[in-house]
Design a protein around this motif. Structure first.
Motif, PDB file in Angstrom:
ATOM      1  N   GLY A  32       1.440  -0.980   0.175  1.00 27.32           N
ATOM      2  CA  GLY A  32      -0.265  -0.259  -0.270  1.00 27.32           C
ATOM      3  C   GLY A  32       0.265   1.337  -0.258  1.00 27.32           C
ATOM      4  N   TYR A  33       2.069   0.955   0.735  1.00 28.64           N
ATOM      5  CA  TYR A  33       2.872   2.509   0.775  1.00 28.64           C
ATOM      6  C   TYR A  33       3.568   2.525  -0.335  1.00 28.64           C
ATOM      7  N   ALA A  34       4.031   1.739  -0.831  1.00 28.69           N
ATOM      8  CA  ALA A  34       4.419   1.333  -2.272  1.00 28.69           C
ATOM      9  C   ALA A  34       4.208   1.465  -3.479  1.00 28.69           C
ATOM     10  N   ALA A  35       2.761   2.104  -3.625  1.00 27.51           N
ATOM     11  CA  ALA A  35       1.817   1.816  -4.242  1.00 27.51           C
ATOM     12  C   ALA A  35       1.413   3.620  -4.157  1.00 27.51           C
ATOM     13  N   VAL A  36       1.531   4.189  -2.728  1.00 32.23           N
ATOM     14  CA  VAL A  36       1.361   5.520  -2.435  1.00 32.23           C
ATOM     15  C   VAL A  36       2.048   6.099  -3.195  1.00 32.23           C
ATOM     16  N   LEU A  37       3.681   5.859  -3.068  1.00 34.03           N
ATOM     17  CA  LEU A  37       4.479   6.800  -3.432  1.00 34.03           C
ATOM     18  C   LEU A  37       4.923   6.441  -5.047  1.00 34.03           C
ATOM     19  N   ALA A  38       4.876   4.838  -5.451  1.00 34.66           N
ATOM     20  CA  ALA A  38       4.277   5.440  -6.614  1.00 34.66           C
ATOM     21  C   ALA A  38       3.883   6.562  -7.238  1.00 34.66           C
ATOM     22  N   VAL A  39       2.563   7.271  -6.993  1.00 38.23           N
ATOM     23  CA  VAL A  39       1.654   7.945  -7.180  1.00 38.23           C
ATOM     24  C   VAL A  39       2.479   9.416  -7.078  1.00 38.23           C
ATOM     25  N   LEU A  40       3.068   9.490  -6.099  1.00 36.18           N
ATOM     26  CA  LEU A  40       3.731  10.865  -5.812  1.00 36.18           C
ATOM     27  C   LEU A  40       5.167  10.970  -6.587  1.00 36.18           C
ATOM     28  N   ALA A  41       5.488  10.001  -7.030  1.00 30.70           N
ATOM     29  CA  ALA A  41       6.926  10.328  -7.591  1.00 30.70           C
ATOM     30  C   ALA A  41       6.339  10.356  -9.501  1.00 30.70           C
ATOM     31  N   TYR A  42       5.238  10.030  -9.521  1.00 32.21           N
ATOM     32  CA  TYR A  42       4.629  10.636 -10.594  1.00 32.21           C
ATOM     33  C   TYR A  42       4.348  12.368 -10.738  1.00 32.21           C
ATOM     34  N   LEU A  43       3.298  12.506  -9.822  1.00 28.91           N
ATOM     35  CA  LEU A  43       3.602  13.880  -9.436  1.00 28.91           C
ATOM     36  C   LEU A  43       4.403  14.543  -9.354  1.00 28.91           C
ATOM     37  N   VAL A  44       5.312  14.378  -8.185  1.00 26.67           N
ATOM     38  CA  VAL A  44       6.495  15.250  -7.466  1.00 26.67           C
ATOM     39  C   VAL A  44       7.651  15.094  -8.133  1.00 26.67           C
ATOM     40  N   VAL A  45       8.045  13.861  -8.269  1.00 27.05           N
ATOM     41  CA  VAL A  45       9.684  13.499  -9.568  1.00 27.05           C
ATOM     42  C   VAL A  45       9.296  13.544 -10.924  1.00 27.05           C
ATOM     43  N   LEU A  46       8.308  12.908 -11.592  1.00 23.31           N
ATOM     44  CA  LEU A  46       8.688  12.776 -13.356  1.00 23.31           C
ATOM     45  C   LEU A  46       7.984  14.733 -13.901  1.00 23.31           C
ATOM     46  N   PRO A  47       7.879  15.503 -12.955  1.00 18.25           N
ATOM     47  CA  PRO A  47       8.194  16.588 -13.446  1.00 18.25           C
ATOM     48  C   PRO A  47       9.440  17.180 -13.631  1.00 18.25           C
ATOM     49  N   LEU A 447      -4.203  19.470  -9.039  1.00 18.32           N
ATOM     50  CA  LEU A 447      -2.523  18.751  -8.527  1.00 18.32           C
ATOM     51  C   LEU A 447      -1.054  19.161  -8.723  1.00 18.32           C
ATOM     52  N   VAL A 448      -0.850  20.098  -8.699  1.00 24.65           N
ATOM     53  CA  VAL A 448      -0.085  21.084  -8.765  1.00 24.65           C
ATOM     54  C   VAL A 448       0.022  21.569  -6.815  1.00 24.65           C
ATOM     55  N   TYR A 449      -1.416  22.094  -6.559  1.00 30.97           N
ATOM     56  CA  TYR A 449      -1.142  22.609  -5.513  1.00 30.97           C
ATOM     57  C   TYR A 449      -1.311  21.160  -4.784  1.00 30.97           C
ATOM     58  N   ILE A 450      -1.946  20.144  -4.710  1.00 30.10           N
ATOM     59  CA  ILE A 450      -1.145  18.823  -4.147  1.00 30.10           C
ATOM     60  C   ILE A 450      -0.340  18.844  -3.293  1.00 30.10           C
ATOM     61  N   VAL A 451       0.868  18.579  -4.526  1.00 23.72           N
ATOM     62  CA  VAL A 451       2.200  19.307  -4.632  1.00 23.72           C
ATOM     63  C   VAL A 451       2.790  19.948  -3.479  1.00 23.72           C
ATOM     64  N   LEU A 452       2.496  21.056  -3.842  1.00 27.12           N
ATOM     65  CA  LEU A 452       2.664  22.191  -3.104  1.00 27.12           C
ATOM     66  C   LEU A 452       2.605  21.920  -1.582  1.00 27.12           C
ATOM     67  N   MET A 453       1.894  21.501  -1.030  1.00 28.22           N
ATOM     68  CA  MET A 453       1.057  21.256   0.104  1.00 28.22           C
ATOM     69  C   MET A 453       1.154  19.737   0.594  1.00 28.22           C
TER      70      MET A 453
END
Length: 574
Positions: A32-47, A447-453
């Protein structure tokens, strides 16, 4: 005759089954944690990765285009000056205000919230408010100063707010409240025995401050100073609004101009942001090395910081003067211009009108921008709170998942170290192409607000978890409650003040958000800050002032609702 005892065939497999049953929840949590981190990686790291890949294409053409310019040294120098100058101002004022707040007498305790209030006022509103007062020609304060004998013969000045020194000063004012939050929180954990011993030894208030308070505040000063430095490096609002027409350039405004020029040059924009990304990551890692012991957040016993028992007149005056310059004066500038039919150096009371506010309220674009700001901010907050809780829980209690916890720690810290304008460019590049074409929608803003906060949602809830300890969780588990039940019935009620404070802070920051919003917005999808910028560009200054006051009012209403639900102490817990 001996009777043979037969062991049931299933017996040897029971320990293995028990081990499987005991391991299974851990693996479920890990997955579960790995899946959440994968989503965050797409939002935070990929750009960020896509931007850097683009900058290095064609033999690093983006870097050559950006750093081969004749004025790049001046741009880099201005960026560094803005960051360091505003850091010094914010650290000095924030620490002084925190110490002054701690010395206030009981009857003046309500003044402790004053240094936090500038956060409620949007940075873009404060900037334009000062512009209306200190513009060289029609600025109202400049008009008054020219009545003095020293400047009576001049028709402009004496202050030019469109210069680097004044951009630094206003940026430092804006960052002071953030430093105050960190330092005042650290002061609450200073045992009063140290101060009483110093007073008994005959030390003055100044001596106590430099010899006792400052050394004990080192962790708070390091963390608060690091945050202020990162925010100073990534400043965008002041340099864009005040420096755009006077030739003042920093790396963030360079990124914006590269993206908005025709044709857009994303590679050069990515290259312009690279030093900020690298420095942000390094500073985050250095902070973690210096302040890696998270037990500093745990509430300890002993006597807290001793309140002042005297009049502490100097403390009251210090906070009042800061409120005058950080809040009252820019608000006065906004009110005067918003009630005027046009902005000029002369003020006629007979011309004051409410027509600008009527125009705003009757304009569909303005109403839609308010709705978009509120809905996208609330949407991001609703998602960030549970997401931040999961990440905080992983960081605090995820000792069995050290690798995942390390990844989560770095990933949730990155948005704090990387300027919002860089994420704006990254999201603009990522979501204007398949597989997710979201440009110009409210979804991409959320989405960008989620990353910033994400850093704020995680760190504030993590602090609350650390201060609560493991006692409640262990007692609930002993009683047979599942982790979900423990969270819903035990942890969330105990963390309610912190969660509401996080909601208030994120709502404030998001309704003010300007840099990333300016890049991912479309002409049909505006938030309040971007619409205000369009008005500023068009020279509609009375409407700009009215819009700035509207932004401040919306934020104030949101904070008032949070205080109504969570109590008066919501702001003090930010």
């Amino acid at each position: 005759m001996a009777t043979a005892t037969m062991t049931p065939p299933s017996t040897p497999t029971e320990p293995a089954q028990a081990r499987t049953r005991s391991v299974s929840p851990q693996w479920r949590a890990r997955i579960g944690y790995a899946a959440v981190l994968a989503v965050l990686a797409y939002l935070v790291v990929l750009p960020m990765v896509r931007l850097q890949m683009l900058a290095f294409e064609d033999g690093a053409a983006g870097y050559r285009a950006q750093y081969g310019r004749f004025d790049i040294a001046k741009t880099l120098g201005t960026t560094a000056s803005l960051a360091l100058g505003s850091l010094v101002i914010a650290m000095v004022l924030g620490t002084l205000l925190a110490f002054a707040a701690s010395r206030l007498p009981a009857k003046m305790g309500w003044l402790r919230i004053i240094p936090i209030l500038p956060i409620v006022m949007p940075a873009v509103a404060s900037i334009v408010g000062w512009a209306f007062l200190l513009s060289p020609g029609p600025g109202y304060l400049n008009v008054v100063l020219r009545l003095l004998p020293w400047w009576s013969g001049s028709d402009s000045g004496p202050i030019d707010i469109y210069t680097v020194p004044w951009i630094i000063i206003l940026t430092g004012f804006g960052l002071t409240s953030f430093v105050y939050l960190f330092v005042s929180s650290g002061m609450q954990n200073i045992s009063s025995e140290h101060l009483e011993a110093a007073q008994t030894s005959g030390s003055s208030t100044v001596g106590i401050f430099f010899k006792i308070v400052l050394p004990l505040l080192r962790p708070s000063l390091i963390y608060g100073g690091g945050i202020a430095l990162l925010l100073g490096l990534g400043q965008f609002t002041g340099p864009l609004l005040l420096g755009q027409n006077s030739g003042v350039k920093v790396l963030t405004t360079e990124m914006y101009s590269r993206v908005t020029q025709s044709p857009s040059d994303f590679a050069a924009a990515a290259a312009a942001g690279s030093p900020l990304v690298i420095f942000g990551i390094v500073l985050v890692l250095v902070q973690k090395a210096l302040l890696g012991n998270q037990t500093r957040f745990v509430t300890h016993g002993g006597k807290a910081f001793a309140p002042s028992t005297g009049r502490a007149t100097w403390a009251t005056v210090t906070i009042s003067v800061f409120a005058l310059f950080a809040l009252v004066i820019p608000l006065v500038g906004l009110v005067i211009v918003s009630l005027s039919p046009y902005w000029s150096g002369s003020l006629s009371w007979s011309l004051l009108t409410l027509d600008n506010f009527r125009t705003l309220l009757s304009t569909d674009a303005v109403v839609q921008s308010v709705l978009t700001s509120v809905l996208t901010s609330l949407g991001a907050v609703v998602i960030c709170i549970p997401l931040g809780y999961l990440m905080a829980n992983l960081l605090v209690r995820g000792r069995r998942f050290k690798i995942l916890a390390t990844i989560a720690d770095l990933m949730t810290a990155l948005p704090l170290g990387i300027p919002a304008v860089i994420f704006g460019v990254g999201f603009l590049l990522t979501y204007t192409e398949p597989p997710f074409i979201l440009y110009g929608t409210r979804t991409v803003i959320v989405l960008v607000y989620i990353v910033l906060m994400l850093p704020f949602a995680t760190r504030m809830q993590m602090t609350a978890m650390l201060s609560l300890g493991n006692t409640y969780n262990e007692a609930s588990a002993t009683s047979g409650a599942s982790p979900f039940v423990t969270t819903m019935r035990i942890m969330l009620p105990l963390m309610r003040p912190t969660i509401l404070s996080a909601v208030a802070l994120m709502f404030i920051l998001l309704t003010h958000e300007f840099a990333a919003s300016l890049l991912v917005r479309a002409s049909t999808t505006q938030v309040m800050g971007t619409l205000l910028f369009d008005m500023w560009q068009n020279g509609s200054y009375p409407l700009v002032a009215a819009m700035a006051l509207l932004m401040t009012a919306v934020t104030t209403i949101g904070v008032a609702i949070a205080m109504l639900v969570g109590g008066r102490n919501v702001l003090s817990k930010l």
